[in-house]
Design a protein around this motif. Structure first.
Motif, PDB file in Angstrom:
ATOM      1  N   ALA A 161       0.842  -1.214   0.000  1.00 54.12           N
ATOM      2  CA  ALA A 161       0.000   0.000   0.000  1.00 54.12           C
ATOM      3  C   ALA A 161       0.864   1.246   0.000  1.00 54.12           C
ATOM      4  O   ALA A 161       0.554   2.241  -0.666  1.00 54.12           O
ATOM      5  CB  ALA A 161      -0.907  -0.007   1.212  1.00 54.12           C
ATOM      6  N   SER A 162       1.974   1.175   0.725  1.00 55.84           N
ATOM      7  CA  SER A 162       2.775   2.393   0.895  1.00 55.84           C
ATOM      8  C   SER A 162       3.605   2.763  -0.337  1.00 55.84           C
ATOM      9  O   SER A 162       4.095   3.888  -0.425  1.00 55.84           O
ATOM     10  CB  SER A 162       3.681   2.260   2.119  1.00 55.84           C
ATOM     11  OG  SER A 162       4.593   1.219   1.890  1.00 55.84           O
ATOM     12  N   ILE A 163       3.778   1.831  -1.283  1.00 52.58           N
ATOM     13  CA  ILE A 163       4.533   2.237  -2.488  1.00 52.58           C
ATOM     14  C   ILE A 163       3.598   2.451  -3.681  1.00 52.58           C
ATOM     15  O   ILE A 163       4.057   2.699  -4.792  1.00 52.58           O
ATOM     16  CB  ILE A 163       5.658   1.231  -2.856  1.00 52.58           C
ATOM     17  CG1 ILE A 163       5.093  -0.151  -3.190  1.00 52.58           C
ATOM     18  CG2 ILE A 163       6.696   1.162  -1.760  1.00 52.58           C
ATOM     19  CD1 ILE A 163       6.142  -1.058  -3.844  1.00 52.58           C
ATOM     20  N   ASN A 164       2.291   2.363  -3.423  1.00 55.67           N
ATOM     21  CA  ASN A 164       1.340   2.575  -4.514  1.00 55.67           C
ATOM     22  C   ASN A 164       0.912   4.045  -4.556  1.00 55.67           C
ATOM     23  O   ASN A 164       0.378   4.560  -3.568  1.00 55.67           O
ATOM     24  CB  ASN A 164       0.119   1.668  -4.287  1.00 55.67           C
ATOM     25  CG  ASN A 164      -0.846   1.755  -5.445  1.00 55.67           C
ATOM     26  OD1 ASN A 164      -1.490   2.783  -5.637  1.00 55.67           O
ATOM     27  ND2 ASN A 164      -0.953   0.692  -6.209  1.00 55.67           N
ATOM     28  N   PRO A 165       1.139   4.740  -5.694  1.00 52.41           N
ATOM     29  CA  PRO A 165       0.803   6.175  -5.748  1.00 52.41           C
ATOM     30  C   PRO A 165      -0.678   6.440  -5.479  1.00 52.41           C
ATOM     31  O   PRO A 165      -1.032   7.425  -4.832  1.00 52.41           O
ATOM     32  CB  PRO A 165       1.169   6.585  -7.176  1.00 52.41           C
ATOM     33  CG  PRO A 165       2.062   5.525  -7.690  1.00 52.41           C
ATOM     34  CD  PRO A 165       1.725   4.270  -6.963  1.00 52.41           C
ATOM     35  N   GLY A 166      -1.546   5.557  -5.964  1.00 53.77           N
ATOM     36  CA  GLY A 166      -2.989   5.734  -5.756  1.00 53.77           C
ATOM     37  C   GLY A 166      -3.337   5.652  -4.279  1.00 53.77           C
ATOM     38  O   GLY A 166      -4.093   6.486  -3.749  1.00 53.77           O
TER      39      GLY A 166
END
Lengths: 311, 281
Positions: free
Chosen positions: B220-225
C-alpha cells in the motif's frame, strides 16, 4: 603530443585493434588510411574517450584516455564519421550550446561564435536552423563546434565523406587553415590521395594492425618494392619484349594496349636499372623513352592491404 | 555566480521542448482532459441530479477524483517525456558529440531529467486554475493541496528517473518506453493487486491466528494511488494502520522508497552513460 601504446580493442572473439603503437609530434597532420572495418574509427573513438581499450593506453598531451578522460576531452575536438544535429536549433544556438558544454563563459562565447562561423564560411547562416543546412554546411558547422574550446588536437573521422567536390575543396581549405594554426590533426578519409598533399604523416591500418607509418614518400618507397617501368619502342616491338624477358629481375611484362609500349615490373636497384638501359643500347634496341609509372597513394594502399590480407 | 549553476543540457532541452508543437499539443490534451472531467462532474452532480446546487461534500469528492485522475495523467505522460532522454540522442547520432564535451555525466543526466520535470511542473501549474475550482465550493484545505502537489513532484521525479535510467541502458527509445511503462504498471497496478492479495491472506490469517501485515502495509505504501487516498482522506490512512498494526504514516514510507528509487535510477544512469570509461562521474 599523441602516444598510443599497445592499444587493443576486442569485441568478444573479434579483435578490432591489435596492439597498435603510434607516436605523433605536435602540429602535424596525420592521415589514417584503411578499408572499412580496418580499425580507424575504433582508434578514433578510443582517442575521443568514447570507448575504452581492452588493453593498452593512449596519451594525449600526457593525459591518459583511460584514467584521465575528463582531461583528454579538454585537449581534443572530435568530429565523428556520422553525426546528427538538433532540430529547431539555430546555428549560433548550436555553437553556443557546445561552447557552454565546454565551460566557456557566455561573454566569451559571444565573441567566439562569429569568429568560428567566419572560419568555416557560415557567417551568413548564423540565424538559420541547423537541420535545414546542406550536408557540406553541417560538416563545416560540426568542425566549428569541434574547435569551440580551442583544442590542441583535432580528431576528424571521415570529414569529407558524402560531400560533393566543391564541399570537399572547401573542407580541404579549412583544414589547411587549421594546419597553419598549429593544430595537431588526425584525419581519416577514403579520399586520402586528395588530402595526401597536406598530410605530414600517413598511417596505414589493416585488420586492426598498423602496417605502415611515415611520410607519404617514405611509405611509397618502403612499400612499393617493385617498380613498374614503361618503355617506348620505335619498332621491332616483339624483339624488344624478348630482350627484356631474358632479364631475371623483370616480371609481368606486357605490351600496353597493343601500341609501341612495353610495361614490366622491375625488382632491381637504380644501378641495375642503369646497367639494363646500357645493355639495351648496346643490343641496339630501338628504345626512345623509359619511365617509371607513378603510383598514387591509393594504389599503394590497395597493394599493401592486399598483401596484408594474403598473409 | 549564475554561470556556475548553468546547465547547458537543461537550457538546450527547455529551448527545444518549448519550440516543439508536440509539447503544446500535450499540454492542451492534459488541460482538455481535466476540463472535460470537471465540466462532466459538475453537470452530473447539479443538472442531472435535479438538486441545482453543489455541496462541500461533492466538492471534496470532485477534489478526490480529480487528484487520482491527475496522478494517472502524470504517470501516463512522464515516460513519454523521459524515456527517450538519452536513447533519442543516440538514435539522432548526437550523443557521441555530447559525450566528448567536458560536461560530466551527472550534469547531462540531471539536465535531461530536470527539463522533463520542468515541463511536467508546468503542466501541473497550468492545471491549477482548474484545480482551484474546488476552493469555490469549500471542503478542501490548502495544505492538503500543497502536500498532494509535493507528492506529485516526488512521483514525477521518481518515474522520470526510471525513464532516464532505461533510456541510458537501452539502445532504443521504444524499448526504454516499454520498460518505463512496465515499471509504472508495477508501481500503480501490480502493487495494488499484491496489496489486496496480502490483505486477503492477512484477514484469513487473522481468523486462524497468523499475521502477515508488513507486506500489506508495504504494497500500500509504495502505490501512488493508495498514497493519494491517504492524503485526501486521512481516515483511510488510519484504517490501514489499524489493519496492519504499523504506525508509520504511509507518506513517510512512500517518500523513503521513492527517494531510494530516484537515487538508484540516477546512479545507474550516470554510471552507464559513459559505460566504457574507468573514470566516470
Amino acid at each position: 603530443m599523441i602516444e598510443i601504446r599497445e592499444l587493443t580493442k576486442k569485441y568478444g572473439s573479434f579483435t578490432a585493434l591489435d596492439q597498435l603503437n603510434l607516436s605523433l609530434e605536435e602540429g602535424i597532420v596525420f592521415g589514417f588510411v584503411g578499408s572499412n572495418g580496418a580499425g580507424k574509427s575504433t582508434t578514433f573513438s578510443i582517442l575521443a574517450t568514447l570507448l575504452s581499450p581492452t588493453s593498452g593506453d593512449a596519451l594525449i598531451n600526457g593525459k591518459s584516455v583511460v584514467t584521465e578522460p575528463e582531461e583528454v576531452r579538454k585537449q581534443i575536438g572530435y568530429m565523428p564519421d556520422f553525426f546528427g544535429v538538433y532540430d529547431q536549433l539555430k546555428v549560433d544556438e548550436y555553437l553556443d550550446f557546445y561552447g557552454a558544454s565546454y565551460g566557456i563563459r557566455a561573454a566569451e562565447r559571444k565573441v567566439l561564435i562569429p569568429q568560428l562561423l567566419e572560419l568555416v564560411n557560415l557567417t551568413n547562416k548564423r540565424y538559420d536552423y541547423v537541420d535545414l543546412l546542406s550536408r557540406g554546411m553541417k560538416q563545416r558547422l560540426c568542425l566549428a563546434r569541434a574547435l569551440i574550446h580551442d583544442p590542441k588536437v583535432l580528431i576528424l573521422d571521415e570529414p569529407a565523406s558524402g560531400l560533393d567536390p566543391r564541399a570537399r575543396v572547401e573542407m580541404r581549405d579549412i583544414l589547411r587553415d587549421l594546419k597553419s594554426m598549429g593544430k595537431t590533426i588526425l584525419i581519416s578519409s577514403h579520399i586520402l590521395p586528395e588530402l595526401a598533399e597536406m598530410c605530414d604523416e600517413i598511417g596505414v591500418i589493416d585488420n586492426g594492425k598498423l602496417i605502415a607509418h611515415g611520410n607519404v614518400a617514405t611509405i611509397q618507397a618502403q612499400l612499393q618494392g617493385e617498380k613498374r617501368i614503361v618503355v617506348k619502342v620505335a619498332e621491332r616491338l616483339h624483339e624488344v619484349r624478348t630482350f627484356f624477358e631474358e632479364d631475371s629481375m623483370i616480371s609481368a611484362i606486357d605490351i600496353v594496349d597493343n601500341r609501341s609500349e612495353i610495361a614490366f615490373n622491375y625488382r632491381g636497384t637504380e644501378a641495375d636499372q642503369v646497367a639494363l638501359l646500357k645493355k639495351a643500347m648496346l643490343a641496339d634496341m630501338p628504345i626512345y623513352a623509359l619511365s617509371e609509372e607513378e603510383k598514387d597513394l591509393e594504389d599503394v594502399f590497395m597493394s599493401i592491404t592486399k598483401g596484408a590480407d594474403s598473409q | 555566480m549564475m554561470e556556475r549553476f548553468y546547465n547547458p543540457v537543461l537550457v538546450k532541452e527547455l529551448k527545444l521542448r518549448f519550440r516543439s508543437f508536440k509539447s503544446f499539443s500535450g499540454l492542451m490534451f492534459y488541460l482538455s482532459v481535466i476540463s472535460i472531467f470537471i465540466a462532466g462532474f459538475l453537470l452530473l452532480t447539479t443538472e442531472f441530479t435535479g438538486k441545482g446546487f453543489f455541496s462541500p461534500d461533492m466538492s471534496f469528492m470532485m477534489f478526490a477524483v480529480l487528484t487520482i485522475v491527475q496522478m494517472a495523467l502524470v504517470l501516463f505522460i512522464t515516460p513519454s517525456l523521459t524515456a527517450g532522454a538519452i536513447s533519442s540522442e543516440r538514435e539522432k547520432q548526437t550523443l557521441n558529440i555530447l559525450l566528448t564535451t567536458t560536461q560530466s555525466s551527472t550534469q547531462i543526466i540531471i539536465g535531461k531529467l530536470f527539463s522533463s520535470v520542468a515541463f511536467l511542473v508546468l503542466m501541473l501549474v497550468a492545471g491549477l486554475p482548474l484545480y482551484s475550482l474546488v476552493f469555490l465550493f469549500g471542503g478542501v484545505s490548502p495544505s492538503q493541496l500543497v502536500s498532494i502537489f509535493l507528492f506529485y513532484l516526488v512521483t514525477v521525479i521518481a518515474i522520470g528517473s526510471i525513464g532516464v535510467m532505461f533510456s541510458t541502458i537501452t539502445k532504443k527509445t521504444i524499448v526504454s518506453m516499454i520498460a518505463t511503462y512496465g515499471s509504472i504498471i508495477f508501481l500503480g497496478g501490480i502493487t495494488a493487486f499484491f496489496f489486496f492479495l496480502t490483505m486477503a491472506f492477512h484477514q484469513m490469517g487473522s481468523a486462524t491466528g497468523a499475521s502477515s501485515s508488513f507486506m500489506t502495509y508495504f504494497w500500500a505504501s509504495i502505490n501512488p494511488g493508495a498514497l493519494m487516498l491517504t492524503l485526501i482522506s486521512p481516515s483511510i490512512g488510519d484504517a490501514l494502520i489499524e489493519l496492519t498494526g504499523i504506525e508509520l504514516p504511509v507518506w513517510v514510507t512512500y517518500l523513503i522508497v521513492y527517494v531510494l528509487i530516484i537515487v538508484f535510477s540516477l546512479t545507474v544512469a550516470i554510471k552507464k552513460l559513459r559505460p566504457n570509461m574507468k573514470s566516470n562521474r
